[in-house]
Design an enzyme around this catalytic site. Sequence first.
Site, PDB file in Angstrom:
ATOM      1  N   HIS A 393       0.838  -1.204   0.000  1.00  0.00           N
ATOM      2  CA  HIS A 393       0.000   0.000   0.000  1.00  0.00           C
ATOM      3  C   HIS A 393       0.865   1.243   0.000  1.00  0.00           C
ATOM      4  O   HIS A 393       1.783   1.370   0.804  1.00  0.00           O
ATOM      5  CB  HIS A 393      -0.912  -0.001   1.244  1.00  0.00           C
ATOM      6  N   GLU A 488     -16.159   2.169   1.625  1.00  0.00           N
ATOM      7  CA  GLU A 488     -15.662   2.959   2.756  1.00  0.00           C
ATOM      8  C   GLU A 488     -16.683   3.989   3.220  1.00  0.00           C
ATOM      9  O   GLU A 488     -16.742   4.320   4.403  1.00  0.00           O
ATOM     10  CB  GLU A 488     -14.338   3.633   2.387  1.00  0.00           C
TER      11      GLU A 488
HETATM   12  C1  NOJ Z   1      -8.890   6.100   0.777  1.00  0.00           C
HETATM   13  C2  NOJ Z   1      -9.001   4.762   0.130  1.00  0.00           C
HETATM   14  O1  NOJ Z   1     -10.111   4.708  -0.733  1.00  0.00           O
HETATM   15  C3  NOJ Z   1      -9.097   3.724   1.205  1.00  0.00           C
HETATM   16  O2  NOJ Z   1      -9.306   2.445   0.651  1.00  0.00           O
HETATM   17  C4  NOJ Z   1      -7.854   3.771   2.064  1.00  0.00           C
HETATM   18  O3  NOJ Z   1      -8.015   2.875   3.141  1.00  0.00           O
HETATM   19  C5  NOJ Z   1      -7.601   5.172   2.608  1.00  0.00           C
HETATM   20  N1  NOJ Z   1      -7.686   6.155   1.574  1.00  0.00           N
HETATM   21  C6  NOJ Z   1      -6.233   5.297   3.275  1.00  0.00           C
HETATM   22  O4  NOJ Z   1      -5.244   5.185   2.292  1.00  0.00           O
HETATM   23 CA    CA Z   2     -11.430   6.592  -1.564  1.00  0.00          CA
END
Ligand code: NOJ
Ligand code: CA
Length: 689
Positions: A393, A488
Site C-alpha cells: 500500500h 468505505e
Molecule cells: C482512501 C481509500 O479509498 C481507502 O481504501 C484507504 O483505506 C484510505 N484512503 C487510506 O489510504
Molecule cells: Ca477513496
Amino acid sequence: MRRSSGARFLPMVLGMSIALAPTLAFHPADASAQEQARVASPDGRNVVTVGTRDGGLYYTVDRDGKHILLPSRLGFAFRGADSLRSGLRVTGTARASADTTWTQPWGEVARVRDHHNELRVRVAETGAPGRRFAVVFRVFDDGVGFRYEVSDSAGFADYEMMDELTEFALADNARAWWIPSRCCDPDRQERLYSESPVSRLDTVQTPLTLQTSSGVQVVIHEANLTDYAGMYLARTGDRTLRTTLARWADGVAVRGRAPFVTPWRTIQLADRPEDLAPSVLGLNLNPPSVIPNTSWIHPMKYNGIWWGMHINTMTWGSGPKHGATTANTRRYLDFAAANGLGGTLVEGWNLGWDVEWFNSGKASFSFTQPYPDFDLPGLASYARGKGITLIGHHETASMIGSYERQLDSAMALYRRVGVGAVKTGYVGDLTEQGHAHQGQFMVRHQRRVLETAARYGLMLDVHEPVKDTGERRTYPNMMAREGARGMEYNAWGGEGGNPPEHETILFFTRMLAGPMDFTPGIFDLLIKRPTGTPRGPEEARPRTTLAKQLALYVVLYSPFQMAADLPENYERQPAFQFIRDVAVDWDTTRVLQGRIGDYVIVARRQRGAPDWFVGAITDEEARTFDVSLAFLTPGRRYVAEIYADGPGASWRDNPLPVTISRRPVTSASRLHLVLAPGGGQAIRIRPAS
Ligand code: NOJ
Ligand code: CA
C-alpha cells in the site's frame, strides 16, 4: 423541436458548403452532397458527418436517421496564440476500416471485436499561422470515438492549451445520471449521483450516461487519456455540453508540442440500458498491450487490514490498535490462504501515519520503512509460502514529489521481497503544487507509476485515481481503480452511507469506464461496536441486505475483489461460501435485465470454466423477477446454488437473513427471484456432477 433545429441548420451548411471544397454538409438525408465527410458504422445505424460552417469545424452524430448530436463545434483555445475555432477549412479526407478480434488477458469478456469505419478529416487554418491538424472519427456499432491529431509543428512547437472546444450538442433534453465537478472542489469522484435533464446540468464528470426521450442510451466519456488533461463536461447552452479540462496550478490545461494526439472522445450508443455493458468501445480505442509476458498478472480475491481502520477498531498509525502488526497480518494471510483468496492488503505498514496526513499538506510517508512491529520481508515470504501474496500500500495523500522520489526504490523493495501487487492512494483535492487531481500533471504521474509497476512485475490498484479510460488494454497490470463512492462510505460517509440505489446507478455509469475496487462483502451490516451494540439507523452502515453484498461480486466487475469484512465476521457464516466460490475473471457477460437507478441482473461465465454466476440487485424497493436461463449450454444439467434474501429481510432493519438453496436447472429453466428492499440475490450455476 429536434426536427426544426436540424432543418434550420441545413440551409446554412449548404450555403457555406457551396463556397468550400470539398463539399461538406451535415444533413444525413443528403447523402450525395457530403459523401466525403460522412462515415457510418458497419451496421449503418450510427452516422457521423463532419464539415465547416462560417469557418468553424463541426460534427454531428445520428442513429437510425435521428439526430443524437446536432452540429457540435471542434477546436482549441490557447494561451499566447489565437484559438483554433474559426477560419478553418477542410483540406482532405481519408478512410479506413477494420474488423479484428483480440483476446484480453483478463476481463469482463475474453474476446473483443474491433469493427469500425474510420474517417480522417484534415483541417487547416486559412490565415496565419496556417496551423494544421486532423480529426479522426471511428464509428462502431456501439458508438463513436474521435480525436484530434497534430503532426505539423507549425504553431504547435510549444503550446499551452487553455481549453479544448469540443462540444456535444444534444438533440434531445435527455435524462442524465451525473456527478458534479465544481470549481472549488474540482476532482472529487466520490460523490452521490443525481438524475436530471441535460438542461439542468452544470459541470459534470464522465462517464456521463444519458437516455433520450426516444430511448437511446448515450454515454459520453474518453479513451486513452495519455499526457493530456482529464475531461469534464460543462453546459454552455440549453443542451450543449462543452469539454472543460482539469488544470495545472497556473491555469493551463495541457502543455506540449507537436506531434501529439488528444484522448478519444467517446459516445457510446445503445438501444437499452442492458446493452451498455460490457463496454468495450474505450478498450478498442487504446493501443494493444506493451507487456509481452502477462503470466504474472492474474485476477484475484483478497482480504485486508483495512475495514478495521474505517470502522475505528484499528488504526493506520502506531499504538495499541495498530492494524498492520506482524501477528495480525499472519492471521489475515492464514484466513486468505484457507479460503482461496489470492492476497492480503496491508495498510498502515509504513512510517508516516502518525501525523495529521489527511489533506493537511503535512503528510510525509516513507514507502520503504515499515513500522517496527511489521516484518515486511518475513510476511511477504510467509505469504509466498502459502501460495498467495501480500498486497502493498502506497497512500500518497497527493504529495506527489515525495512519492516520485521514492517510487523506484519502493517498487524495487516490493519486487525484492516478493509482493505481487500494490494499492496506491491519492487522498486530497489537489497535489502539493496545486495541480488538479485529474490534470495533465497527475495523468503523467499515474502513468509513470503504472509503467514503473509494470517494470517491477507489480499489479496495480489505484484509489482516488485518474478516471479509467481503458489503459488496462495497453498495461494489463492496471487491475482496478476506485474512482467513485465505494464501501468505505458505509463506514463513515455522510448521509448514513451510500443509498440503496447507489450500485444500481454505478453499474450504468462509473462501471462503464472500467473495473472498480468497490470492496464488497461486509457481513456485519449493522457494524456492531466492541460493546455489541449496533449502529443506529441514521449512522453510516451498508444500506443493503447480506444477499446483496454477495450479488455485488458479480454485478460490480473487478479483477480484484475484496472480501472486505473482518475475518471473524465470516466465521460460521454459510453465506461466505459464495465469496469463496465466485470467479473474478470472465469469458462472457450478459446483462439480463436492468433499469438505471432501480435494479440490474447480470450473468457472467467464469473464464475457462462452465460455471455461471448471476447477481441481481435492487434499490430501496422490493422486486421480483422471472429470469430465463437460456444462456446455459442446452442439454447440459446444472445445479443452481442460490443465496436469496431471507424472510423479512430489509436493508433498513433486518439486513442479515439469507436463504441458501439448491436446485437442478437446465437452459430451459426459469428462476423466480425475490429481492428484499435494498436486497439482492447471488447464484452460482455449476455443472451437475
Ligand atoms: C482512501 C481509500 O479509498 C481507502 O481504501 C484507504 O483505506 C484510505 N484512503 C487510506 O489510504
Ligand atoms: Ca477513496
